[in-house]
Design a protein around this motif. Structure first.
Motif, PDB file in Angstrom:
ATOM      1  N   THR A  11       0.831  -1.204   0.000  1.00 54.58           N
ATOM      2  CA  THR A  11       0.000   0.000   0.000  1.00 54.58           C
ATOM      3  C   THR A  11       0.862   1.248   0.000  1.00 54.58           C
ATOM      4  O   THR A  11       0.611   2.197  -0.752  1.00 54.58           O
ATOM      5  N   ALA A  12       1.889   1.253   0.844  1.00 52.76           N
ATOM      6  CA  ALA A  12       2.775   2.417   0.926  1.00 52.76           C
ATOM      7  C   ALA A  12       3.522   2.629  -0.382  1.00 52.76           C
ATOM      8  O   ALA A  12       3.665   3.777  -0.844  1.00 52.76           O
ATOM      9  N   LEU A  13       3.995   1.559  -1.010  1.00 49.43           N
ATOM     10  CA  LEU A  13       4.706   1.696  -2.284  1.00 49.43           C
ATOM     11  C   LEU A  13       3.776   2.154  -3.400  1.00 49.43           C
ATOM     12  O   LEU A  13       4.170   2.957  -4.255  1.00 49.43           O
ATOM     13  N   ALA A  14       2.547   1.685  -3.398  1.00 44.03           N
ATOM     14  CA  ALA A  14       1.580   2.125  -4.410  1.00 44.03           C
ATOM     15  C   ALA A  14       1.300   3.619  -4.278  1.00 44.03           C
ATOM     16  O   ALA A  14       1.243   4.340  -5.278  1.00 44.03           O
ATOM     17  N   ARG A  15       1.164   4.084  -3.053  1.00 43.51           N
ATOM     18  CA  ARG A  15       0.931   5.517  -2.840  1.00 43.51           C
ATOM     19  C   ARG A  15       2.168   6.332  -3.187  1.00 43.51           C
ATOM     20  O   ARG A  15       2.067   7.459  -3.665  1.00 43.51           O
ATOM     21  N   THR A  16       3.316   5.767  -2.924  1.00 42.66           N
ATOM     22  CA  THR A  16       4.559   6.456  -3.245  1.00 42.66           C
ATOM     23  C   THR A  16       4.735   6.579  -4.754  1.00 42.66           C
ATOM     24  O   THR A  16       5.192   7.617  -5.249  1.00 42.66           O
ATOM     25  N   TYR A  17       4.391   5.539  -5.479  1.00 37.37           N
ATOM     26  CA  TYR A  17       4.553   5.553  -6.933  1.00 37.37           C
ATOM     27  C   TYR A  17       3.788   6.704  -7.568  1.00 37.37           C
ATOM     28  O   TYR A  17       4.264   7.328  -8.515  1.00 37.37           O
ATOM     29  N   ARG A  18       2.607   7.002  -7.045  1.00 36.62           N
ATOM     30  CA  ARG A  18       1.801   8.102  -7.585  1.00 36.62           C
ATOM     31  C   ARG A  18       2.510   9.446  -7.494  1.00 36.62           C
ATOM     32  O   ARG A  18       2.260  10.335  -8.279  1.00 36.62           O
ATOM     33  N   HIS A  19       3.407   9.585  -6.512  1.00 40.47           N
ATOM     34  CA  HIS A  19       4.103  10.864  -6.294  1.00 40.47           C
ATOM     35  C   HIS A  19       5.600  10.759  -6.575  1.00 40.47           C
ATOM     36  O   HIS A  19       6.368  11.611  -6.147  1.00 40.47           O
ATOM     37  N   TRP A  20       6.017   9.712  -7.271  1.00 39.75           N
ATOM     38  CA  TRP A  20       7.437   9.420  -7.446  1.00 39.75           C
ATOM     39  C   TRP A  20       8.204  10.579  -8.094  1.00 39.75           C
ATOM     40  O   TRP A  20       9.309  10.911  -7.674  1.00 39.75           O
ATOM     41  N   ARG A  21       7.652  11.207  -9.107  1.00 35.67           N
ATOM     42  CA  ARG A  21       8.356  12.314  -9.781  1.00 35.67           C
ATOM     43  C   ARG A  21       8.698  13.433  -8.804  1.00 35.67           C
ATOM     44  O   ARG A  21       9.753  14.036  -8.889  1.00 35.67           O
ATOM     45  N   ARG A  22       7.809  13.677  -7.882  1.00 37.34           N
ATOM     46  CA  ARG A  22       7.994  14.770  -6.931  1.00 37.34           C
ATOM     47  C   ARG A  22       8.977  14.411  -5.811  1.00 37.34           C
ATOM     48  O   ARG A  22       9.732  15.268  -5.354  1.00 37.34           O
TER      49      ARG A  22
ATOM     50  N   ARG B   8      11.303  11.596  -5.708  1.00 36.52           N
ATOM     51  CA  ARG B   8      12.465  10.742  -5.990  1.00 36.52           C
ATOM     52  C   ARG B   8      13.804  11.423  -5.738  1.00 36.52           C
ATOM     53  O   ARG B   8      14.767  10.760  -5.398  1.00 36.52           O
ATOM     54  N   ASP B   9      13.872  12.726  -5.875  1.00 40.86           N
ATOM     55  CA  ASP B   9      15.143  13.427  -5.672  1.00 40.86           C
ATOM     56  C   ASP B   9      15.360  13.815  -4.210  1.00 40.86           C
ATOM     57  O   ASP B   9      16.455  14.219  -3.838  1.00 40.86           O
ATOM     58  N   GLY B  10      14.339  13.687  -3.383  1.00 43.00           N
ATOM     59  CA  GLY B  10      14.462  13.996  -1.961  1.00 43.00           C
ATOM     60  C   GLY B  10      14.849  12.756  -1.175  1.00 43.00           C
ATOM     61  O   GLY B  10      15.869  12.133  -1.443  1.00 43.00           O
ATOM     62  N   ASP B  11      14.012  12.392  -0.228  1.00 45.89           N
ATOM     63  CA  ASP B  11      14.243  11.196   0.587  1.00 45.89           C
ATOM     64  C   ASP B  11      13.019  10.284   0.448  1.00 45.89           C
ATOM     65  O   ASP B  11      12.124  10.293   1.295  1.00 45.89           O
ATOM     66  N   PRO B  12      12.980   9.477  -0.629  1.00 45.11           N
ATOM     67  CA  PRO B  12      11.788   8.657  -0.861  1.00 45.11           C
ATOM     68  C   PRO B  12      11.541   7.619   0.218  1.00 45.11           C
ATOM     69  O   PRO B  12      10.396   7.284   0.509  1.00 45.11           O
ATOM     70  N   GLU B  13      12.592   7.113   0.847  1.00 48.71           N
ATOM     71  CA  GLU B  13      12.390   6.107   1.892  1.00 48.71           C
ATOM     72  C   GLU B  13      11.654   6.718   3.086  1.00 48.71           C
ATOM     73  O   GLU B  13      10.766   6.088   3.663  1.00 48.71           O
ATOM     74  N   ALA B  14      12.002   7.923   3.446  1.00 49.46           N
ATOM     75  CA  ALA B  14      11.300   8.594   4.541  1.00 49.46           C
ATOM     76  C   ALA B  14       9.825   8.780   4.186  1.00 49.46           C
ATOM     77  O   ALA B  14       8.943   8.618   5.045  1.00 49.46           O
ATOM     78  N   TYR B  15       9.557   9.102   2.936  1.00 50.71           N
ATOM     79  CA  TYR B  15       8.176   9.267   2.484  1.00 50.71           C
ATOM     80  C   TYR B  15       7.414   7.941   2.613  1.00 50.71           C
ATOM     81  O   TYR B  15       6.299   7.907   3.139  1.00 50.71           O
ATOM     82  N   VAL B  16       8.019   6.847   2.167  1.00 50.22           N
ATOM     83  CA  VAL B  16       7.362   5.530   2.244  1.00 50.22           C
ATOM     84  C   VAL B  16       7.102   5.159   3.698  1.00 50.22           C
ATOM     85  O   VAL B  16       6.018   4.684   4.048  1.00 50.22           O
ATOM     86  N   ARG B  17       8.088   5.366   4.556  1.00 48.67           N
ATOM     87  CA  ARG B  17       7.918   5.026   5.971  1.00 48.67           C
ATOM     88  C   ARG B  17       6.803   5.861   6.608  1.00 48.67           C
ATOM     89  O   ARG B  17       6.011   5.349   7.382  1.00 48.67           O
ATOM     90  N   ARG B  18       6.743   7.117   6.260  1.00 51.99           N
ATOM     91  CA  ARG B  18       5.676   7.973   6.806  1.00 51.99           C
ATOM     92  C   ARG B  18       4.309   7.452   6.359  1.00 51.99           C
ATOM     93  O   ARG B  18       3.372   7.384   7.147  1.00 51.99           O
ATOM     94  N   VAL B  19       4.208   7.085   5.095  1.00 51.73           N
ATOM     95  CA  VAL B  19       2.949   6.517   4.594  1.00 51.73           C
ATOM     96  C   VAL B  19       2.614   5.240   5.362  1.00 51.73           C
ATOM     97  O   VAL B  19       1.465   5.023   5.747  1.00 51.73           O
ATOM     98  N   MET B  20       3.621   4.392   5.612  1.00 50.42           N
ATOM     99  CA  MET B  20       3.384   3.150   6.355  1.00 50.42           C
ATOM    100  C   MET B  20       2.855   3.427   7.757  1.00 50.42           C
ATOM    101  O   MET B  20       1.890   2.798   8.191  1.00 50.42           O
ATOM    102  N   TYR B  21       3.479   4.345   8.472  1.00 49.25           N
ATOM    103  CA  TYR B  21       3.050   4.637   9.840  1.00 49.25           C
ATOM    104  C   TYR B  21       1.624   5.173   9.860  1.00 49.25           C
ATOM    105  O   TYR B  21       0.794   4.741  10.653  1.00 49.25           O
ATOM    106  N   HIS B  22       1.334   6.089   8.955  1.00 52.50           N
ATOM    107  CA  HIS B  22      -0.012   6.661   8.919  1.00 52.50           C
ATOM    108  C   HIS B  22      -1.046   5.630   8.466  1.00 52.50           C
ATOM    109  O   HIS B  22      -2.160   5.604   8.996  1.00 52.50           O
ATOM    110  N   GLN B  23      -0.682   4.794   7.507  1.00 55.97           N
ATOM    111  CA  GLN B  23      -1.615   3.774   7.030  1.00 55.97           C
ATOM    112  C   GLN B  23      -1.929   2.767   8.132  1.00 55.97           C
ATOM    113  O   GLN B  23      -3.073   2.370   8.299  1.00 55.97           O
ATOM    114  N   GLN B  24      -0.925   2.370   8.891  1.00 49.21           N
ATOM    115  CA  GLN B  24      -1.145   1.414   9.980  1.00 49.21           C
ATOM    116  C   GLN B  24      -2.116   1.993  11.011  1.00 49.21           C
ATOM    117  O   GLN B  24      -3.040   1.326  11.455  1.00 49.21           O
ATOM    118  N   VAL B  25      -1.919   3.234  11.379  1.00 53.91           N
ATOM    119  CA  VAL B  25      -2.822   3.872  12.336  1.00 53.91           C
ATOM    120  C   VAL B  25      -4.218   4.016  11.733  1.00 53.91           C
ATOM    121  O   VAL B  25      -5.227   3.796  12.405  1.00 53.91           O
TER     122      VAL B  25
END
Length: 167
Positions: free
Chosen positions: A36-47, A49-66
């Motif tokens: 789920t987190a990777l699917a949501r990340t893919y939608r915003h990948w262009r924006r 990818r040059d920053g910290d994509p792993e932090a973005y994925v982890r944030r999505v994971m934490y929020h999705q779990q809650v």
């Protein structure tokens, strides 16, 4: 775009899966959480990818779990004792991991997220607050309550970790 995302997924999936398992306490739910987190990340990948994509994925994971917990879509399965698998590994490390997993199941998803971020990923309280989108005081309170609950449900966990650190 697809190639860089694919490379990211191949390189970071094992670490993301370990974190997801600690958050959910279940292998199948962890896989769902990562997907789920990777699917949501893919939608915003262009924006991102040059920053910290792993932090973005982890944030999505934490929020999705809650979010899953809040919606009560998934009922947590609490077991008094972890189930043993025939022919499994019976080393001290495995016993410690099982004890930790069982103890983490007694925490709320928010408490679990704080503990995983603070002690597994070794993040500061401020970083945890930023990732979870809450105040520093909330992080401290969740950590305090979670550690108190862990000490109550698994007092031998503290002894086992102290014993391992003296080796």
């Amino acid at each position: 775009m697809t190639e860089t995302f694919h490379e990211f997924v191949v390189q970071r999936s094992p670490a993301l899966s370990r974190t997801a398992y600690l958050l959910t306490g279940d292998h199948q739910l962890a896989e769902d959480l990562v997907q789920t987190a990777l699917a949501r990340t893919y939608r915003h990948w262009r924006r991102i990818r040059d920053g910290d994509p792993e932090a973005y994925v982890r944030r999505v994971m934490y929020h999705q779990q809650v979010s899953w917990w809040r919606r009560r879509r998934l009922a947590e399965r609490l077991e008094a004792e972890p189930t043993e698998r025939a022919g499994g590994d019976h080393t001290d490390t495995t016993a410690l991991r099982l004890t930790l997993t069982a103890a983490l199941r007694h925490l709320t998803p928010r408490q679990r997220a704080v503990i995983v971020l603070r002690y597994y990923e070794d993040r500061t309280e401020a970083q945890v607050a930023d990732l979870l989108g809450c105040s520093l005081g909330t992080v401290k309170r969740h950590a305090h309550d979670a550690l108190r609950r862990l000490r109550a449900v698994a007092p031998d966990l503290l002894d086992a970790t102290a014993e391992r650190s003296t080796r």
